[in-house]
Design a protein around this motif. Structure first.
Motif: not given
Length: 285
Positions: A23, A27, A35, A39, A43, A46, A80, A82-84
């Motif tokens: 992952w 990413v 990541v 973090r 991850l 999310s 993405v 959720r990740l950014t």
């Protein structure tokens, strides 16, 4: 309700070292974002939240899903977001905007058009802050100046919120009551909505920071890129900054988050002498 919310944030299970590495690589390859081990929990939470929504049982299956052709690209777009998306507010880092005010006052003597760009604009607070700063500077200057602000981000959900222009009061803590009355209107549920006259000066578009070579923005007077570079590797930060320098007009300014870079140099960029601000001005020819 609180118990349900807390449950929703818990990962299904912990990522194995191999899954975490996969992952991390995915990413970074697609967004440039790192990541880190710190973090990892973010991850996991999310991924788990999205996996529950679409009923995917494990990380490996979800990895296959987001890397599977066109359908995977659509699902990746949802993930993405959720990740950014990052928490932000108007006039974040006030010294940078104080510097911008001084810069615009001088810049308005040299031009009749201003172009400003917020890179990594998230839900729009920085882009609208740039529009307010430009409007105030132009009004004080007394000239008839046209200007526009472009906000770009990788997250479609963030851009949708930015276009709506509706914000809670904590996001406007740095905006004086006078400016709130001038540039905002009361909205539902105690929120404030950006006034139409200001909103029409700002446009938002999706842009991956790894794809700046294809960005249409050129001849910019101001580029703000704050609280974004810290998520990239050092060599990629320099690459992004080099691309942004190319997008500036002679005399244009690039404003970066303090501490985000320490060793970047560019033959056409001159550092601004200000201990509270990290900014560079493109030399005039």
């Amino acid at each position: 309700m609180q118990a349900m919310g807390a449950w929703a944030l818990k990962p299904l299970v912990e990522l194995t070292p191999a899954e975490f590495a996969d992952w991390q690589s995915l990413v970074e390859e697609r967004t440039g974002l790192i990541v880190s081990e710190q973090r990892r929990t973010f991850l996991e939470a999310s991924l788990s939240a999205r996996m529950r929504e679409i009923d995917v049982p494990d990380y490996r299956s979800y990895f296959s899903k987001v890397t599977d052709g066109r359908a995977g690209a659509i699902e990746w777009s949802s993930l993405v977001d959720r990740l950014t998306v990052q928490e932000t507010r108007f006039f974040r880092h006030r010294p940078s905007f104080d510097f911008l005010e001084r810069y615009l006052t001088a810049r308005l003597d040299q031009t009749g058009v201003l172009s400003l760009w917020s890179l990594g604009c998230s839900t729009g607070e920085e882009a609208y802050s740039l529009a307010i700063a430009a409007t105030e500077a132009i009004t004080a200057h007394g000239k008839s100046i046209r200007f526009g602000v472009t906000g770009t981000d990788i997250s479609l959900t963030a851009l949708e919120a930015a276009r709506a222009g509706s914000f809670t009061l904590p996001r406007l803590v740095e905006v004086s009551p006078v400016l709130q009355g001038r540039y905002f209107q009361p909205g539902p549920h105690g929120r404030l909505t950006v006034a139409a006259e200001l909103k029409e000066r700002v446009c938002f578009a999706r842009l991956n920071a790894l794809e700046l070579e294809s960005a249409p923005m050129t001849g910019m007077d101001v580029i703000f890129c704050q609280n974004l570079l810290i998520y990239f590797r050092r060599w990629r930060r320099r690459e992004i900054l080099n691309r942004l320098a190319e997008r500036l007009a002679p005399g244009g300014v690039l404003v970066i988050g303090v501490g985000e870079v320490v060793d970047w140099r560019h033959p056409e960029m001159r550092p601004v002498e200000d201990d509270q601000v990290l900014a560079f001005i493109r030399e005039t020819v």
